[in-house]
Design a protein around this motif. Structure first.
Motif, short mmCIF file in Angstrom:
data_model
loop_
_atom_site.label_atom_id
_atom_site.label_comp_id
_atom_site.label_asym_id
_atom_site.label_seq_id
_atom_site.Cartn_x
_atom_site.Cartn_y
_atom_site.Cartn_z
N GLY A 277 0.79 -1.23 0.00
CA GLY A 277 0.00 0.00 0.00
C GLY A 277 0.82 1.27 0.00
O GLY A 277 1.70 1.47 -0.82
N HIS A 278 0.50 2.16 0.97
CA HIS A 278 1.15 3.46 1.04
C HIS A 278 2.65 3.36 1.16
O HIS A 278 3.39 4.13 0.58
N TYR A 279 3.10 2.40 1.96
CA TYR A 279 4.53 2.28 2.20
C TYR A 279 5.26 1.89 0.92
O TYR A 279 6.32 2.40 0.62
N ALA B 47 4.24 2.51 -2.13
CA ALA B 47 4.19 3.67 -3.03
C ALA B 47 5.27 4.67 -2.65
O ALA B 47 6.03 5.15 -3.49
#
Lengths: 296, 354
Positions: B144-146, B148
């Protein structure tokens, strides 16, 4: 290293660190209520700076800053209402791409409105060369402004979350959204409020730091990366830990100038980000168990 | 059955050749330059499609791999080794003895000595694969965010390095990169007379890469990747070595990006730091998203059309903004790509009368 140089680096580190901390808190506020990392967070800082510079051409400084913060706040709310509010359980990948798209839009709009030029607000007190003697070194009064404003923001935010009912509702929303809904809290409005809040503090930080670092249409991206690094360093979602993490990163960066060229300064903080992501993804101050329950 | 599977590729080849023919008869062969560049950018994007659409891992650092390939090749084929040879550097003498260096002359008649483009190309690909492998091991553990942010961080580091390193030409980039002679008579360069030949070189590489990827996603590997996309835990439980599959596809797509970087650098005769910029990576991601994430054909079509329009300067100074708007609209209203909009399904239902 002389003690004077040491103090100079330290003050520079604290100044930048406070700004990183504010950006990181902005990330955390939105992350806590929505589970989204808002990649457009840095753009709020840029917008705050740019708007206040434009407004300052015909308004006194305090009024210009206040209006710039309010406008950015409204933009934050509009972003949430237009792009995020009506989505039903969007995937993380989708939200990442949408917020990246929003940050591109804001940046490009700023490019067309303000151009590529570098701008800045005037110093709040004195000018570029005025300085105050602290310990055995000279610092610009603006540095004290930055540190002071950031400290006030942090204190006010923690009071807001602790003692006001609105703040408590937001915290309820972040710890368990379903339970908060069942208690009669309008969680959707809380999300909008979190966007407004982080837009506002980002914009305010953008105003106070503008005389020192200058503002350009694309100055948000770098700040967003640093702010994210700080947010992760402190443990995502933990606003108070972000303050110490921010100061830590700022000081590391300031002292690194002594060893590596300035051009690689960004590479240092990003390397720190990568290392922390690989080694302690729950942050320096976060607990592993709590991080295991969250979804990144 | 087997020959049937090749019909779409054959048609694609026909379309590519047809486009060239069209520019010939309408006397618009100046389009070929952009069409060639489009083919190389599309190569990066179909590689990224494998990682994003099939393995379900976002990468915001693919411009970094493109730049590593392009810059490595550019540095090796422009860095003058003559002084090292004169000093009797044993490694340079060894390379010269193996015929891996080429002689040249600059405008002032000074003699120059370079690494041959072939060796530079191979070294650049190996270097990219190695970096992708080493970065991929820790990065692909993230989600996820990490993920990205970590890939974006990698991209920014590469950008900073090429911008700050003297050997990479800093803000000016590297120019005067010589052509790449693949075979006697076949050279990748920007010569006016070589335009048609270069268009076909680019299309051949793109087509071969595309067929390779299509075969890959219809094989055991492809099924494993889709299982990972659906649910990594479930794929793990079914005995799919998720970490290895993710890593291999990541490295493969990085190599594709590097290959595109190398050829485009030789074609343009230079490379600049903007190729490594974060907006380039975002643009690649945007095009994969518009193509429908897990759709090679959709991605290829969108990559060709949008890159071509952008290179022709149709969007003017709103270039990046256009990609931002498209990105948001697609993600809001058609997260599975415009080729899979509900409207089409409704239309199909309407047609079949259900």
């Amino acid at each position: 290293m002389t003690s004077e140089l040491f103090l100079q680096y330290l003050f520079a580190g604290i100044t930048y660190g406070s700004i990183y901390a504010i950006v990181a808190i902005g990330f955390n506020i939105i992350y806590n209520t929505t589970g989204i990392i808002n990649f457009a967070q840095g753009e709020f800082v840029m917008l705050g700076g740019m708007l206040s510079i434009s407004l300052h051409t015909f308004l006194p400084l305090p009024l210009a800053i206040a209006i710039a913060v309010i406008i950015t706040m409204i933009i934050g709310a509009l972003i949430e209402i237009i792009f995020i509010r009506w989505l039903e359980s969007p995937s993380v990948l989708r939200m990442i791409i949408i917020t990246i798209g929003i940050s591109i839009l804001i940046r490009e709009a700023a490019l067309h409105v303000w151009g590529e030029g570098v701008r800045s607000l005037p110093y709040f007190n004195g000018n570029e060369i005025s300085s105050i003697r602290i310990l055995s070194t000279n610092v610009s009064p603006q540095v004290l402004w930055v540190i002071g404003v950031c400290a006030v923001i942090v204190v006010l935010l923690s009071l807001f979350f602790k003692f006001t009912s609105l703040g408590q509702e937001m915290r309820a929303c972040s710890s368990n959204r379903l339970a908060a809904t069942l208690c009669g809290i309008n969680t959707k409005n809380m999300v909008t409020l979190s966007f407004m809040l982080s837009a506002a503090i980002g914009a305010l930080a953008g105003c106070v730091v503008s005389p020192i670092t200058y503002t350009q249409y694309d100055s948000g991206t770098g700040l967003a990366i640093k702010g994210f690094t700080v947010a992760v360093l402190g443990g995502l979602g933990n606003s108070m830990a972000a303050v110490s993490a921010g100061l830590l990163l700022g000081i590391i960066e300031a002292f690194s100038i002594d060893i590596v060229p300035l051009a690689f300064q960004d590479a240092i903080s990003i390397s720190i980000l990568l290392i922390i992501l690989f080694v302690r993804p729950h942050g320096l101050f976060g607990s592993k168990e709590a991080a295991g329950l969250k979804e990144f | 059955m087997k020959t049937q599977r090749f019909i779409p590729f054959f048609l694609l080849a026909l379309v590519l050749a047809g486009l060239q023919f069209l520019t010939q008869i309408t006397d618009t062969s100046y389009y070929l330059t952009q069409m060639t560049m489009t083919a190389y950018y599309s190569l990066v994007i179909i590689g990224l499609c494998l990682v994003m659409g099939y393995a379900g891992q976002i990468s915001l650092g693919h411009a970094g791999f493109f730049a590593i390939g392009g810059y490595t090749s550019a540095v090796l084929t422009t860095y003058n080794l003559i002084h090292l040879l004169e000093k009797g550097n044993s490694f340079v003498l060894f390379l010269a003895g193996k015929g891996l260096l080429v002689n040249g002359e600059n405008l002032y008649g000074e003699s120059l000595l370079y690494v041959t483009p072939w060796l530079a190309c191979i070294l650049a690909l190996v270097l990219t694969a190695l970096i992708a492998f080493l970065i991929g091991i820790p990065v692909l553990k993230l989600k996820g965010h990490y993920l990205a942010m970590a890939t974006m961080g990698f991209g920014i580091i590469i950008y900073r390095v090429v911008l700050a390193w003297e050997i990479m030409g800093e803000a000016d980039g590297i120019s005067d990169v010589p052509g790449f002679t693949l075979m006697p008579g076949i050279t990748v360069n920007g010569d006016f007379s070589n335009r048609i030949q270069n268009y076909y070189i680019a299309c051949t590489i793109l087509l071969v890469a595309f067929i390779l990827l299509q075969n890959l996603i219809h094989s055991r590997v492809g099924r494993a990747l889709r299982a990972i996309h659906g649910s990594e835990e479930a794929a793990d439980a079914m005995g799919v070595n998720t970490a290895r599959y993710k890593l291999y596809t990541f490295v493969l797509s990085a190599v594709f990006a590097a290959l595109a970087g190398i050829f485009l650098t030789h074609y343009n005769g230079g490379i600049g730091p903007s190729e490594a910029g974060i907006m380039k990576s975002v643009r690649y991601v945007a095009i994969v998203a518009i193509g429908g994430m897990a759709s090679m054909w959709g991605t290829l079509i969108m990559a060709s059309v949008l890159n071509f329009l952008s290179l022709r300067g149709l969007f003017g100074s709103y270039d990046d903004a256009v990609f931002g708007v498209i990105l948001i609209i697609i993600m809001l209203f058609a997260p599975d790509g415009i080729l899979r909009l509900h409207i089409w399904q409704r239309f199909k239902k309407f047609k079949t009368g259900k």
